[in-house]
Scaffold this motif. Structure first.
Motif, PDB file in Angstrom:
ATOM      1  N   CYS A  41      14.119 -31.632 -32.136  1.00  0.00           N
ATOM      2  CA  CYS A  41      13.885 -30.108 -32.044  1.00  0.00           C
ATOM      3  C   CYS A  41      15.002 -29.346 -32.053  1.00  0.00           C
ATOM      4  N   GLY A  42      15.396 -28.683 -32.421  1.00  0.00           N
ATOM      5  CA  GLY A  42      16.535 -27.815 -32.380  1.00  0.00           C
ATOM      6  C   GLY A  42      17.113 -26.421 -31.346  1.00  0.00           C
ATOM      7  N   ASP A  43      17.115 -25.505 -31.660  1.00  0.00           N
ATOM      8  CA  ASP A  43      17.615 -24.980 -30.091  1.00  0.00           C
ATOM      9  C   ASP A  43      16.362 -24.064 -29.648  1.00  0.00           C
ATOM     10  N   ILE A  44      16.566 -24.026 -28.298  1.00  0.00           N
ATOM     11  CA  ILE A  44      15.346 -23.596 -27.396  1.00  0.00           C
ATOM     12  C   ILE A  44      15.799 -22.404 -26.671  1.00  0.00           C
ATOM     13  N   HIS A  45      16.911 -22.301 -26.329  1.00  0.00           N
ATOM     14  CA  HIS A  45      17.634 -21.266 -25.727  1.00  0.00           C
ATOM     15  C   HIS A  45      16.988 -19.940 -24.997  1.00  0.00           C
ATOM     16  N   GLY A  46      16.711 -21.271 -23.294  1.00  0.00           N
ATOM     17  CA  GLY A  46      15.860 -20.831 -22.562  1.00  0.00           C
ATOM     18  C   GLY A  46      14.302 -19.892 -22.979  1.00  0.00           C
ATOM     19  N   GLN A  47      13.741 -20.196 -24.219  1.00  0.00           N
ATOM     20  CA  GLN A  47      12.508 -19.642 -24.520  1.00  0.00           C
ATOM     21  C   GLN A  47      11.537 -20.545 -24.002  1.00  0.00           C
ATOM     22  N   GLY A  52      17.841 -16.811 -23.568  1.00  0.00           N
ATOM     23  CA  GLY A  52      16.652 -16.567 -23.376  1.00  0.00           C
ATOM     24  C   GLY A  52      16.341 -16.758 -21.432  1.00  0.00           C
ATOM     25  N   SER A  53      14.961 -15.809 -20.868  1.00  0.00           N
ATOM     26  CA  SER A  53      15.221 -15.921 -19.514  1.00  0.00           C
ATOM     27  C   SER A  53      14.614 -16.931 -18.341  1.00  0.00           C
ATOM     28  N   PHE A  54      14.022 -18.144 -19.214  1.00  0.00           N
ATOM     29  CA  PHE A  54      13.299 -18.810 -18.553  1.00  0.00           C
ATOM     30  C   PHE A  54      14.086 -19.804 -18.573  1.00  0.00           C
ATOM     31  N   GLU A  57      24.295 -19.014 -15.949  1.00  0.00           N
ATOM     32  CA  GLU A  57      24.552 -19.243 -14.412  1.00  0.00           C
ATOM     33  C   GLU A  57      24.361 -18.101 -13.708  1.00  0.00           C
ATOM     34  N   GLY A  58      23.603 -16.406 -14.157  1.00  0.00           N
ATOM     35  CA  GLY A  58      22.905 -15.173 -13.661  1.00  0.00           C
ATOM     36  C   GLY A  58      22.286 -15.960 -13.265  1.00  0.00           C
ATOM     37  N   GLU A  59      20.909 -17.129 -14.212  1.00  0.00           N
ATOM     38  CA  GLU A  59      19.466 -17.416 -13.701  1.00  0.00           C
ATOM     39  C   GLU A  59      19.541 -18.045 -12.897  1.00  0.00           C
ATOM     40  N   VAL A  60      20.327 -19.317 -12.893  1.00  0.00           N
ATOM     41  CA  VAL A  60      19.882 -20.031 -12.075  1.00  0.00           C
ATOM     42  C   VAL A  60      20.370 -19.403  -9.919  1.00  0.00           C
ATOM     43  N   LYS A  61      21.531 -18.608  -9.951  1.00  0.00           N
ATOM     44  CA  LYS A  61      22.493 -18.271  -8.693  1.00  0.00           C
ATOM     45  C   LYS A  61      20.572 -17.175  -8.503  1.00  0.00           C
ATOM     46  N   SER A  62      19.983 -16.091  -9.850  1.00  0.00           N
ATOM     47  CA  SER A  62      18.881 -15.659  -9.255  1.00  0.00           C
ATOM     48  C   SER A  62      17.985 -16.093  -8.796  1.00  0.00           C
ATOM     49  N   LYS A  63      17.732 -17.523  -9.334  1.00  0.00           N
ATOM     50  CA  LYS A  63      16.615 -18.222  -8.672  1.00  0.00           C
ATOM     51  C   LYS A  63      16.684 -19.775  -8.018  1.00  0.00           C
ATOM     52  N   TYR A  64      18.042 -19.885  -7.620  1.00  0.00           N
ATOM     53  CA  TYR A  64      18.396 -20.839  -6.923  1.00  0.00           C
ATOM     54  C   TYR A  64      19.832 -20.685  -6.221  1.00  0.00           C
TER      55      TYR A  64
END
Length: 487
Positions: free
Chosen positions: A229-235, A265-267, A305-312
């Motif tokens: 598989c190739g890029d997933i990019h948070g999807q 992607g935001s996940f 970085e922003g997502e990890v800070k927001s969730k953790y």
């Protein structure tokens, strides 16, 4: 302003019509068609800064940041007061993590328009980022002897999981098949894994990755299936769809994910913890290569970085950085197929043995073999040329064929680029691109794809698929605010 080329009025009018057509394609997000018409306009009348500025913006949209830098600079050669070109060049430099260069262009606009609130806001935001990075680097130098994974591990015993937590639980700190099934269900329902378990997974994966070479050899027994598989990019929901279409990873259903697991992607947190979990569950049947987005600069800009800070927490961001530094750079399947995220090399002579021992525990450099593995792209014409991205190089079919011959390989698989069908064969089928994030950033309209190989012949078989729906969280929701300011 540079000296203009004489262009008659009729030619100027024809060029303007081409520009208007290009603008319509741009508005419809047909960026490659827009680039083609801007190029035709430039060919007719190379004296108009806006043509280069507009084409630079279209190049930015398809991540050809090197070309965007060139066009923006050309526009400024023609007209030093063309402020949009400063913005385009700043945006391209921001995308490449060259924040100090971007700051110079924002400063130029701010000085030209000191009362412009928007220009001032962009300048201040970039200045804040440059100062933040300088501060982080100073801290990193002071703490370079600290192993964050060991530090976090020492605190886990005192990290309590509350009784009301209803998510998946690790069993004695070990990832099991039941845990992974529960984890996928929880993530699908937008639940969060408790930080203690997230840290346990991360610490375990770092310890494992530190034992691996930079090039990992993979065996695919006769008549067995192997998936790339190739890029997933948070999807994350498209990742679930891959598992729905092709089966979940198991001892009998091995996978290789070829970099760019996070950002945009935001996940991304859900994606990376899922992939790390499967790597721990099936260490010899599940593989992960580093991509150019498994790096500090990209994570700062594109959302991880922003997502990890927001969730953790910020500390977890730093631990991810430690882990990403240890991800293998490439894989070799049965001694016949080399798989890397980006592409081949700026110089001849690379061997599989040299790649196995390549120093990787660092941030990607701006040149050399590690940079090329993460950033380079194929081109149709022979030879090598500067990268359209501004990092790495572009390599032609002669480069591919020579590398394959010298290393006794059949072909290479790489990712790193959006493709309409999710895949593309170049260089007479010897250089294959696979991209697994459909409708990239909810805007590109592309399909995703994966490759299945069968042990023995190892011929690539492609499966393309459309994007699936996801919760109402837009891509780039956690990205640096400067990116939305520049869009």
């Amino acid at each position: 302003m540079t000296e203009a080329t004489d262009v008659d009025t009729q030619t100027q009018d024809n060029a303007e019509k081409l520009k208007e057509t290009a603008n319509e394609h741009f508005k419809s997000q047909n960026y490659e068609q827009a680039i083609d018409f801007y190029t035709q306009a430039i060919d007719l009348n190379p004296n108009v800064p806006a043509y280069y500025g507009n084409r630079a913006f279209a190049y930015i949209k398809i991540e050809c940041f090197g070309y965007a830098l060139s066009d923006a600079s050309k526009a400024l050669q023609l007209d030093r007061t063309f402020l949009k070109a400063y913005y385009r060049r700043a945006c391209a430099n921001m995308a490449l993590g060259k924040f100090k260069l971007a700051l110079k262009d924002f400063e130029a606009v701010h000085k030209a328009r000191p009362n412009d609130k928007d220009a001032k806001a962009k300048y201040k935001e970039c200045q804040k980022l440059v100062n933040q990075i300088a501060f982080q680097r100073a801290i990193a130098v002071e703490a370079k002897t600290v192993d964050l994974a060991l530090e976090v591990e020492s605190t886990l015993e005192n990290m309590k999981v509350p009784n009301e937590y209803d998510g998946p639980h690790l069993e004695n700190g070990q990832v099991t098949e039941d845990f992974m099934n529960d984890l996928l269900t929880a993530f699908k329902d937008q639940k969060k894994l408790h930080q203690k378990y997230a840290y346990q997974i991360m610490i375990a994966i770092k310890k494992y990755l530190q034992t691996q070479p930079s090039l990992v050899d993979i065996s695919v027994p006769l008549d067995t299936k192997f998936t790339v598989c190739g890029d997933i990019h948070g999807q994350f929901y498209d990742l679930l769809n891959i598992f729905q279409l092709n089966g979940r990873p198991s001892a009998d259903n091995p996978y290789l994910f070829n970099g760019d697991f996070v950002d945009r992607g935001s996940f991304s947190v859900e994606c990376i913890l899922t992939l790390f979990g499967y790597k721990l569950l099936y260490p010899d049947r599940f593989y992960m290569s580093r991509g150019n987005h498994e790096s500090v600069n990209m994570n700062q800009m594109y959302g991880f970085e922003g997502e990890v800070k927001s969730k953790y927490s910020s500390k977890m961001v730093d631990l991810y950085t430690e882990i990403f530094n240890w991800l293998p750079l490439c894989h070799c399947i049965e001694g016949r197929i080399l798989v890397m995220h980006g592409g081949l090399f700026s110089e001849d002579g690379a061997t599989l043995d040299s790649l196995r021992t390549l120093e990787r525990n660092r941030q990607p450099p701006e040149s050399g073999a590690m940079c090329d593995l993460l950033w380079s792209d194929p081109q149709p014409q022979p030879g090598r040329s500067p990268s359209k991205r501004g990092v790495g190089i572009q390599f032609g079919p002669d480069v591919t064929h020579k590398f394959l011959k010298e290393n006794k390989l059949d072909y290479v698989i790489r990712s790193h680029e959006v493709k309409h069908e999710g895949y593309e064969e170049m260089h007479s089928g010897k250089c294959i691109t696979i991209f697994s994030a459909p409708n990239y950033c909810d805007t590109m309209g592309n399909k995703g794809a994966f490759i299945t190989l069968t042990g023995g012949d190892l011929k690539p078989n492609y499966t393309s698929y459309e994007a699936v729906s996801h919760p109402n969280v837009r891509p780039m929701a956690y990205a640096n605010p400067l990116l939305s300011m520049l869009s």
